[in-house]
Enzyme design. Structure first.
Site, PDB file in Angstrom:
ATOM      1  N   PHE A   1      -2.059   6.389   4.465  1.00 51.96           N
ATOM      2  CA  PHE A   1      -3.079   6.944   3.576  1.00 51.96           C
ATOM      3  C   PHE A   1      -3.876   5.796   2.987  1.00 51.96           C
ATOM      4  O   PHE A   1      -3.321   4.913   2.347  1.00 51.96           O
ATOM      5  CB  PHE A   1      -2.465   7.770   2.439  1.00 51.96           C
ATOM      6  CG  PHE A   1      -3.519   8.419   1.573  1.00 51.96           C
ATOM      7  CD1 PHE A   1      -4.010   9.670   1.890  1.00 51.96           C
ATOM      8  CD2 PHE A   1      -4.028   7.760   0.467  1.00 51.96           C
ATOM      9  CE1 PHE A   1      -5.004  10.262   1.110  1.00 51.96           C
ATOM     10  CE2 PHE A   1      -5.016   8.333  -0.316  1.00 51.96           C
ATOM     11  CZ  PHE A   1      -5.506   9.593   0.007  1.00 51.96           C
ATOM     12  N   ASP A  14      -2.536  -3.296   4.506  1.00 49.39           N
ATOM     13  CA  ASP A  14      -3.127  -2.494   3.449  1.00 49.39           C
ATOM     14  C   ASP A  14      -2.228  -2.579   2.223  1.00 49.39           C
ATOM     15  O   ASP A  14      -1.258  -1.846   2.088  1.00 49.39           O
ATOM     16  CB  ASP A  14      -3.270  -1.043   3.920  1.00 49.39           C
ATOM     17  CG  ASP A  14      -3.783  -0.115   2.822  1.00 49.39           C
ATOM     18  OD1 ASP A  14      -4.100  -0.615   1.723  1.00 49.39           O
ATOM     19  OD2 ASP A  14      -3.852   1.102   3.070  1.00 49.39           O
ATOM     20  N   LYS A  49      -6.963  -1.148  -6.410  1.00 44.99           N
ATOM     21  CA  LYS A  49      -6.278  -0.469  -7.508  1.00 44.99           C
ATOM     22  C   LYS A  49      -6.147  -1.327  -8.761  1.00 44.99           C
ATOM     23  O   LYS A  49      -7.015  -1.325  -9.604  1.00 44.99           O
ATOM     24  CB  LYS A  49      -4.918   0.061  -7.043  1.00 44.99           C
ATOM     25  CG  LYS A  49      -5.017   1.286  -6.139  1.00 44.99           C
ATOM     26  CD  LYS A  49      -3.691   1.945  -5.925  1.00 44.99           C
ATOM     27  CE  LYS A  49      -3.801   3.148  -4.989  1.00 44.99           C
ATOM     28  NZ  LYS A  49      -4.489   4.298  -5.591  1.00 44.99           N
TER      29      LYS A  49
END
Length: 470
Positions: free
Chosen positions: A203, A289, A318
Site C-alpha cells: 500500500f 518504501d 509521513k
C-alpha cells in the site's frame, strides 16, 4: 473629505448587522470605497495590501456535539472514508480531546504520521518562525532552505541526492518514474517495455499508479484501465522474486521493509539482505518504501537498518515534517538520480522553504530525542504485555516491530470495528484495517506510564469483548 475620514465613516456602517446585511452594504458602497481611495478612473486597480475583515459571526457555526459533527460531515463530504465515530478538536502529545471534552490516548497517530505527537513545541515553534519569513517560492527559483535540507538529509542517510515532494503517494510515483527512466537510459530496456515488481499486500496510496500495484479489490476495482507492466509477487518470498528478476525488462522491485497497511507484517530475518543481493545480481533497482516504516518508527532510523542494507531508491514521508504538513523525499545516488533532467519531473509545492525547514528540525529532534531507542523500548513492552495478557483464543497473533504493531483476531469472537469502538469508550483511539486486523502506531514520544495505560485499555476491551447482536 480625506481618505482616512471616508474609511472611518464606512467602517461605522458595518459595525452592526448580520453577515448578509454587511455583504449587501459592502456591495452597495463599493463605489464609495473606491472613490475615497482615489481610484476612480483607473483602468487597472491596484490590489489592496490587506483584505482582513473582522466579523463577530463565524462563517460556519461550530458544531456543539460530536453527533452534530458526524451528521454535518456526512452531509457535506464525499463518503470515501468510514471514520471511527469520534470528533477530535484538540491534541497535545499522545492525547486528544473530542468536542464533548473527553480525553483519549492516541494510539493511531494519523496513520503513523505524528511521530512527535500532537503540537510538539519544537515543531510548532519552527513552523511559526519559518512561515513568518518565507513559506513558498516554487522550485522555479532558488531559496535558501533547499540546499540546507538536501545536504542534511543526504548526509543523514548516505545518498548523493534527494528529490523533494509532498505526499507519500507522490514519493512512490516519483520512485517508479525514476526507475523507469533509469531502465531506459541505463539498463537499455526497450521503450515502453519496463516492468516494475511489487509485493502482494503493498500500500502506497490511492493514485492510479498506486492502485495498479495493489492486490486489494476495494482499492483497484472499477478504476481501470490500470498502469501496464506492474507485476505482483508474494511478500517475503525470495524464490518468487528471483524468478521475476530474471526478466531483463524488469527495472525495479518496490517493497515495504515491513508492510504497514497489511497489518505490520514483518518479513523473515535475512529477507532484506537477499533482496539487496538479488537486485544487484540482476541489475534491478531496489526501491524501499519507508514512508511509514522510516524515521524511527520500527526502532531504527530506517527499517532497512535492521539488516544493515541500503536500497537504490529510498522513499520517506509521513513523519518527515513532524506531522504538521505533507513532506516527502526520494533519495538515490547520482547514477540513478541524474537520469532526471529539467522538465522530466517536478511539483509545485515540493521542496518549499517551510517543508525543508521542518524536515531538518524534525530529523534533528528525532536524533537528539533518541526516538528510535524509545520506539524499540516501548514496542518491546507493547508486544510483551499484549502477548502475555490477551486471550489468545480471541487474539491469536500479536506482531510488529518498534511502534508499528497489529493484532490479528478471530473474527468469530471479535468484530474489529466494534472492538475499536470499545477501546474508544475506554479512552483510546486506533483503527481497524479489516475484519481480522487492528493496528497500533502511537507517537514515538510515548512514555512507559502512557504505554501501560494504553495496554490496560486494549487488554480490557478485547478480553471482555462481546460480539454485537446481529
Amino acid at each position: 473629505m480625506s481618505t482616512a475620514l471616508g474609511i472611518r465613516r464606512l467602517n461605522s456602517k458595518y459595525a452592526s448587522g448580520s453577515i448578509s446585511e454587511k455583504m449587501a452594504m459592502l456591495q452597495k458602497n463599493s463605489a464609495e470605497v473606491v472613490r475615497h481611495l482615489g481610484l476612480v478612473g483607473n483602468a487597472s486597480l491596484p490590489r489592496l495590501i490587506s483584505t482582513t475583515v473582522s466579523l463577530s459571526e463565524p462563517a460556519v457555526p461550530k458544531a456543539a456535539t460530536s453527533k452534530e459533527v458526524f451528521e454535518r460531515e456526512y452531509k457535506s463530504t464525499a463518503h470515501n472514508y468510514d471514520p471511527l465515530p469520534v470528533a477530535i478538536s484538540k491534541g497535545e502529545g499522545v492525547y486528544m480531546w473530542d468536542v464533548d471534552g473527553k480525553k483519549y490516548l492516541d494510539f493511531f497517530a494519523g496513520y503513523a504520521t505524528l511521530s512527535h505527537g500532537h503540537c510538539h513545541p519544537t515543531i510548532v515553534e519552527a513552523m511559526r518562525k519559518q512561515v513568518g519569513i518565507l513559506h513558498h517560492t516554487s522550485r522555479a527559483i532558488y531559496h535558501d532552505k533547499m540546499y540546507e535540507f538536501a545536504e542534511y538529509i543526504t548526509k543523514k542517510f548516505n545518498f548523493d541526492k534527494v528529490l523533494t515532494m509532498n505526499t507519500g503517494a507522490e514519493g512512490g510515483e516519483t520512485a517508479v518514474k525514476l526507475a523507469r527512466k533509469w531502465g531506459y537510459r541505463v539498463k537499455k530496456i526497450p521503450e515502453n517495455k519496463a516492468k516494475t515488481i511489487f509485493a502482494h499486500g503493498n500500500f502506497w496510496g490511492r493514485t492510479i499508479a498506486a492502485i495498479s500495484s495493489s492486490s486489494s479489490p476495494t482499492s483497484k476495482d472499477e478504476f481501470g484501465p490500470h498502469v501496464p507492466e506492474f507485476h505482483n509477487i508474494p511478500y517475503n518470498d525470495i524464490p518468487a522474486l528471483e524468478e521475476k528478476l530474471k526478466d531483463p525488462h524488469v527495472c525495479a522491485f518496490m517493497v515495504e521493509p515491513i508492510q504497514g497497511e497489511a497489518g505490520a507484517v514483518v518479513p523473515d530475518e535475512g529477507y532484506l539482505k537477499k533482496v539487496r543481493e538479488l537486485c544487484t545480481k540482476y541489475n534491478v533497482l531496489w526501491i524501499a518504501d519507508e514512508v511509514q516504516t522510516g524515521l524511527c518508527r520500527t526502532g531504527k532510523f530506517l527499517a532497512v537498518h535492521h539488516e544493515n542494507v541500503k536500497p537504490d531508491i529510498l522513499i520517506l514521508g509521513k513523519a518527515l515534517s513532524g506531522g504538521v504538513m505533507p513532506v516527502s523525499a526520494v533519495l538515490a545516488d547520482d547514477p540513478v538520480m541524474e537520469v532526471f533532467t529539467p522538465g522530466t519531473h517536478g511539483s509545485t509545492y515540493g521542496g518549499n522553504p517551510l517543508a525543508c525547514h521542518l524536515g531538518i528540525v524534525s530529523l534533528e529532534s528525532m536524533t537528539e530525542g533518541k526516538f528510535d531507542e524509545n520506539a524499540k523500548k516501548m514496542g518491546d513492552l507493547f508486544m510483551s504485555e499484549l502477548s502475555s495478557r490477551l486471550d489468545r483464543k480471541k487474539v491469536p497473533i500479536v506482531r510488529g516491530r518498534g511502534l508499528l504493531n497489529a493484532i490479528v483476531v478471530d473474527p468469530e469472537q471479535i468484530d474489529t470495528k466494534y472492538a475499536t469502538i470499545a477501546m474508544r469508550d475506554r479512552g483510546l483511539i486506533t483503527k481497524h484495517i479489516n475484519e481480522k486486523v487492528i493496528r497500533f502506531s502511537p507517537a514515538l514520544i510515548i512514555t512507559e506510564e502512557q504505554m501501560r495505560a494504553g495496554i490496560d485499555i486494549i487488554v480490557d476491551a478485547l478480553n471482555n469483548f462481546k460480539m454485537p447482536a446481529k
